[in-house]
Motif scaffolding. Structure first.
Motif, PDB file in Angstrom:
ATOM      1  N   LYS A   1      29.366  89.798  25.287  1.00 12.75           N
ATOM      2  CA  LYS A   1      30.720  90.312  25.503  1.00 12.75           C
ATOM      3  C   LYS A   1      31.406  89.587  26.651  1.00 12.75           C
ATOM      4  O   LYS A   1      32.586  89.248  26.572  1.00 12.75           O
ATOM      5  N   LYS A   2      30.690  89.335  27.718  1.00 11.26           N
ATOM      6  CA  LYS A   2      31.261  88.611  28.848  1.00 11.26           C
ATOM      7  C   LYS A   2      31.549  87.165  28.463  1.00 11.26           C
ATOM      8  O   LYS A   2      32.543  86.576  28.907  1.00 11.26           O
ATOM      9  N   ALA A   3      30.688  86.600  27.614  1.00 10.30           N
ATOM     10  CA  ALA A   3      30.905  85.232  27.144  1.00 10.30           C
ATOM     11  C   ALA A   3      32.204  85.141  26.347  1.00 10.30           C
ATOM     12  O   ALA A   3      33.012  84.221  26.539  1.00 10.30           O
ATOM     13  N   ILE A   4      32.430  86.121  25.466  1.00 17.79           N
ATOM     14  CA  ILE A   4      33.660  86.136  24.658  1.00 17.79           C
ATOM     15  C   ILE A   4      34.882  86.301  25.551  1.00 17.79           C
ATOM     16  O   ILE A   4      35.908  85.644  25.367  1.00 17.79           O
ATOM     17  N   SER A   5      34.774  87.170  26.534  1.00 12.14           N
ATOM     18  CA  SER A   5      35.885  87.399  27.461  1.00 12.14           C
ATOM     19  C   SER A   5      36.264  86.123  28.204  1.00 12.14           C
ATOM     20  O   SER A   5      37.452  85.799  28.349  1.00 12.14           O
ATOM     21  N   LEU A   6      35.278  85.379  28.651  1.00 11.37           N
ATOM     22  CA  LEU A   6      35.536  84.132  29.378  1.00 11.37           C
ATOM     23  C   LEU A   6      36.174  83.093  28.462  1.00 11.37           C
ATOM     24  O   LEU A   6      37.074  82.349  28.877  1.00 11.37           O
ATOM     25  N   LEU A   7      35.707  83.008  27.226  1.00 12.06           N
ATOM     26  CA  LEU A   7      36.289  82.051  26.281  1.00 12.06           C
ATOM     27  C   LEU A   7      37.749  82.404  25.995  1.00 12.06           C
ATOM     28  O   LEU A   7      38.607  81.506  25.897  1.00 12.06           O
ATOM     29  N   GLU A   8      38.042  83.677  25.885  1.00  8.84           N
ATOM     30  CA  GLU A   8      39.429  84.090  25.646  1.00  8.84           C
ATOM     31  C   GLU A   8      40.308  83.770  26.852  1.00  8.84           C
ATOM     32  O   GLU A   8      41.450  83.353  26.704  1.00  8.84           O
ATOM     33  N   GLN A   9      39.761  83.951  28.063  1.00 12.12           N
ATOM     34  CA  GLN A   9      40.507  83.601  29.269  1.00 12.12           C
ATOM     35  C   GLN A   9      40.795  82.093  29.316  1.00 12.12           C
ATOM     36  O   GLN A   9      41.814  81.660  29.853  1.00 12.12           O
ATOM     37  N   ALA A  10      39.879  81.312  28.744  1.00 19.89           N
ATOM     38  CA  ALA A  10      40.038  79.859  28.740  1.00 19.89           C
ATOM     39  C   ALA A  10      40.942  79.374  27.614  1.00 19.89           C
ATOM     40  O   ALA A  10      41.157  78.172  27.466  1.00 19.89           O
ATOM     41  N   GLY A  11      41.463  80.313  26.825  1.00 19.96           N
ATOM     42  CA  GLY A  11      42.401  79.936  25.766  1.00 19.96           C
ATOM     43  C   GLY A  11      41.810  79.894  24.379  1.00 19.96           C
ATOM     44  O   GLY A  11      42.526  79.661  23.401  1.00 19.96           O
ATOM     45  N   TRP A  12      40.529  80.153  24.255  1.00 15.24           N
ATOM     46  CA  TRP A  12      39.886  80.152  22.936  1.00 15.24           C
ATOM     47  C   TRP A  12      39.850  81.594  22.433  1.00 15.24           C
ATOM     48  O   TRP A  12      38.802  82.215  22.309  1.00 15.24           O
ATOM     49  N   ASP A  13      41.045  82.108  22.120  1.00 15.90           N
ATOM     50  CA  ASP A  13      41.190  83.542  21.853  1.00 15.90           C
ATOM     51  C   ASP A  13      41.412  83.883  20.388  1.00 15.90           C
ATOM     52  O   ASP A  13      41.760  85.012  20.052  1.00 15.90           O
ATOM     53  N   ARG A  14      41.194  82.932  19.518  1.00 14.43           N
ATOM     54  CA  ARG A  14      41.383  83.191  18.089  1.00 14.43           C
ATOM     55  C   ARG A  14      40.157  82.717  17.312  1.00 14.43           C
ATOM     56  O   ARG A  14      39.435  81.830  17.751  1.00 14.43           O
ATOM     57  N   VAL A  15      39.967  83.297  16.139  1.00 13.64           N
ATOM     58  CA  VAL A  15      38.853  82.914  15.275  1.00 13.64           C
ATOM     59  C   VAL A  15      39.418  82.538  13.910  1.00 13.64           C
ATOM     60  O   VAL A  15      40.164  83.314  13.312  1.00 13.64           O
ATOM     61  N   ASN A  16      39.074  81.351  13.405  1.00 14.87           N
ATOM     62  CA  ASN A  16      39.619  80.906  12.118  1.00 14.87           C
ATOM     63  C   ASN A  16      38.771  81.412  10.956  1.00 14.87           C
ATOM     64  O   ASN A  16      37.810  82.169  11.153  1.00 14.87           O
ATOM     65  N   GLU A  17      39.113  80.945   9.759  1.00 15.95           N
ATOM     66  CA  GLU A  17      38.427  81.439   8.566  1.00 15.95           C
ATOM     67  C   GLU A  17      36.960  81.027   8.504  1.00 15.95           C
ATOM     68  O   GLU A  17      36.155  81.619   7.776  1.00 15.95           O
ATOM     69  N   ASP A  18      36.573  79.995   9.270  1.00 16.52           N
ATOM     70  CA  ASP A  18      35.175  79.550   9.318  1.00 16.52           C
ATOM     71  C   ASP A  18      34.400  80.236  10.433  1.00 16.52           C
ATOM     72  O   ASP A  18      33.278  79.843  10.751  1.00 16.52           O
ATOM     73  N   ASN A  19      35.040  81.254  11.020  1.00 15.30           N
ATOM     74  CA  ASN A  19      34.414  82.006  12.117  1.00 15.30           C
ATOM     75  C   ASN A  19      34.167  81.139  13.350  1.00 15.30           C
ATOM     76  O   ASN A  19      33.186  81.323  14.085  1.00 15.30           O
ATOM     77  N   ILE A  20      35.053  80.176  13.564  1.00 11.81           N
ATOM     78  CA  ILE A  20      34.982  79.292  14.724  1.00 11.81           C
ATOM     79  C   ILE A  20      36.168  79.580  15.634  1.00 11.81           C
ATOM     80  O   ILE A  20      37.307  79.724  15.164  1.00 11.81           O
TER      81      ILE A  20
END
Length: 446
Positions: free
Chosen positions: A396-415
């Motif tokens: 959960k903390k990893a996801i939060s940090l990625l979203e803070q870094a601008g990687w806040d969306r997930v595409n159809e390939d789950n990337i």
């Protein structure tokens, strides 16, 4: 374009595991006075100032004795010297650096140079103190040929290493030294002046026999790496090299000139280091009693674990072996490509640490035989700090940090992607054929 994680700037917080060094030997006592060791690599040479191979270092330990040896806990132990110099015992003194002199004839010819040097002396950061370290050698030390050993050999070796024509493996420590001299009133005393207050002043004073190498060195320093000494060294350790058959073995015999000041002579008459390039062949040789031990330059960790399960003391096998596991000071880690714009972001690097289940890797792949590394220094190292930050497994903390870094969306390939639609893709490269690392690679990917 896929960015690759390659060796660049080492990020110690990407470390995964600490490695345990391994060796295997027969349980029963040795009934003969020679020991047969299987080793995977053949050294390029046995000159301590040239080579950097682990295989060479292990064989050199039997041939050479150092001034100071570091034990498993990082503590310095005096070997050729009477004591470890410290400030408390008067062996280490802080001294004032020499003041710069501006009366050179060059400054008289070109006065602006004198002004420039004065400015640079004020601008460039310099150590406030230098160090004078005094070493007292034990009496009666000799090389294997009976020639006396002492400060002259250390001074000679330092000068050889500092010669740019010599292909020394490193000068990092030696270049910190201003001078080495023998006390004119005591031939067994070495005085070393350091250009800084160097914490590890007691390490790496390498030593070669001056009486054997000085003439050849002065003749042609650039060819020092080709001297016969490199494959037929004269040492001061418990064993001496008798024969080296390339591609086959190195044969050592007990050094009968081993000085009493260093302790009793070796109990073994001889040691054979047999070169066996294939690890499976090493195992077969060990099982068929064609070898007594495998060095740490041998089987991989997972092979040793499998061997222990099949032939260890607790196994049901009739052939019993003891696998020795000693905590080491190396560590398994990831090197981060800091030229990659994705990995330049500290939040992404921290997210990777939280996203890797290092405890699970240690448990599932290595039977908890390894310890999770929170620093590139092991806990017993003098420089280790117990208050270092420790990363836990926290998706959960990893996801939060990625979203803070601008990687806040997930595409159809789950990337994960950023606002521009760029995918967060990284490539992890590992050693081909190393099954343990390949398994860890898959675990990190998942």
């Amino acid at each position: 374009m896929v960015k690759k994680v390659i060796i660049g700037i080492v990020m110690i917080y990407a470390g995964v595991l600490a490695i345990i060094l391994l060796a295997a030997s027969y349980k029963q006592k040795i009934t003969r006075n020679q020991f047969h060791i299987l080793i995977q690599q053949e050294p390029e040479d046995l000159n301590p100032i040239l080579g950097s191979m682990s295989a060479a270092a292990q064989i050199e330990e039997a041939i050479f004795k150092p001034m100071v040896q570091i034990d498993r806990n990082g503590k310095p132990i005096p070997i050729l010297v009477k004591r470890i110099p410290t400030i408390e015992n008067g062996g280490v003194e802080l001294i004032e650096p020499p003041k710069p002199v501006y009366d050179s004839v060059y400054y008289d010819v070109f006065p602006p140079l004198r002004d420039y040097m004065r400015i640079m002396d004020k601008v460039v950061r310099k150590p406030k103190h230098w160090m004078r370290v005094t070493w007292d050698f034990k009496e009666g030390l000799v090389w294997e040929d009976g020639h006396p050993l002492g400060p002259d050999d250390v001074i000679f070796t330092w000068k050889v290493i500092m010669n740019d024509q010599v292909q020394a493996r490193s000068r990092d420590v030696e270049k910190r030294i201003y001078s080495m001299v023998k006390d004119p009133n005591d031939p067994q005393r070495l005085i070393v002046i350091w250009k800084e207050t160097y914490a590890f002043y007691y390490q790496r004073h390498l030593m070669l026999p001056k009486h054997i190498l000085e003439k050849e060195y002065k003749k042609n320093p650039a060819r020092f790496h080709q001297t016969k000494f490199n494959r037929k060294p004269v040492g001061n350790g418990p064993f001496r090299l008798v024969e080296w058959v390339p591609g086959n073995y190195i044969y050592l015999k007990r050094n009968e000139n081993y000085p009493e000041a260093l302790g009793p002579k070796a109990k073994l008459d001889s040691i054979w280091f047999q070169f066996v390039g294939d690890t499976n062949s090493m195992m077969v040789s060990l099982l068929s009693k064609h070898g007594d031990a495998i060095t740490t330059v041998g089987v991989s960790f997972d092979q040793a674990i499998a061997f222990d399960e099949r032939y260890g003391l607790e196994s049901r096998s009739k052939k019993k072996f003891k696998v020795h596991k000693v905590e080491g000071i190396t560590w398994e880690h990831l090197d981060i490509n800091m030229d990659d714009p994705i990995l330049k972001d500290r939040r992404v690097r921290k997210a990777l640490m939280y996203a890797i289940d290092r405890d699970g890797i240690v448990k599932n792949f290595f039977r908890n035989e390894l310890k999770k590394a929170d620093s590139w220094l092991p806990p017993r190292h003098p420089g280790y700090h117990p208050g270092i930050y420790r990363y836990s497994y926290d998706p959960k903390k990893a996801i939060s940090l990625l979203e803070q870094a601008g990687w806040d969306r997930v595409n159809e390939d789950n990337i994960r992607v950023n606002k521009a639609g760029k995918s967060l893709r990284l490539t992890l490269i590992t050693t081909a054929g190393n099954k343990a690392r390949e398994r860890v690679q898959v675990a990190i990917k998942e």
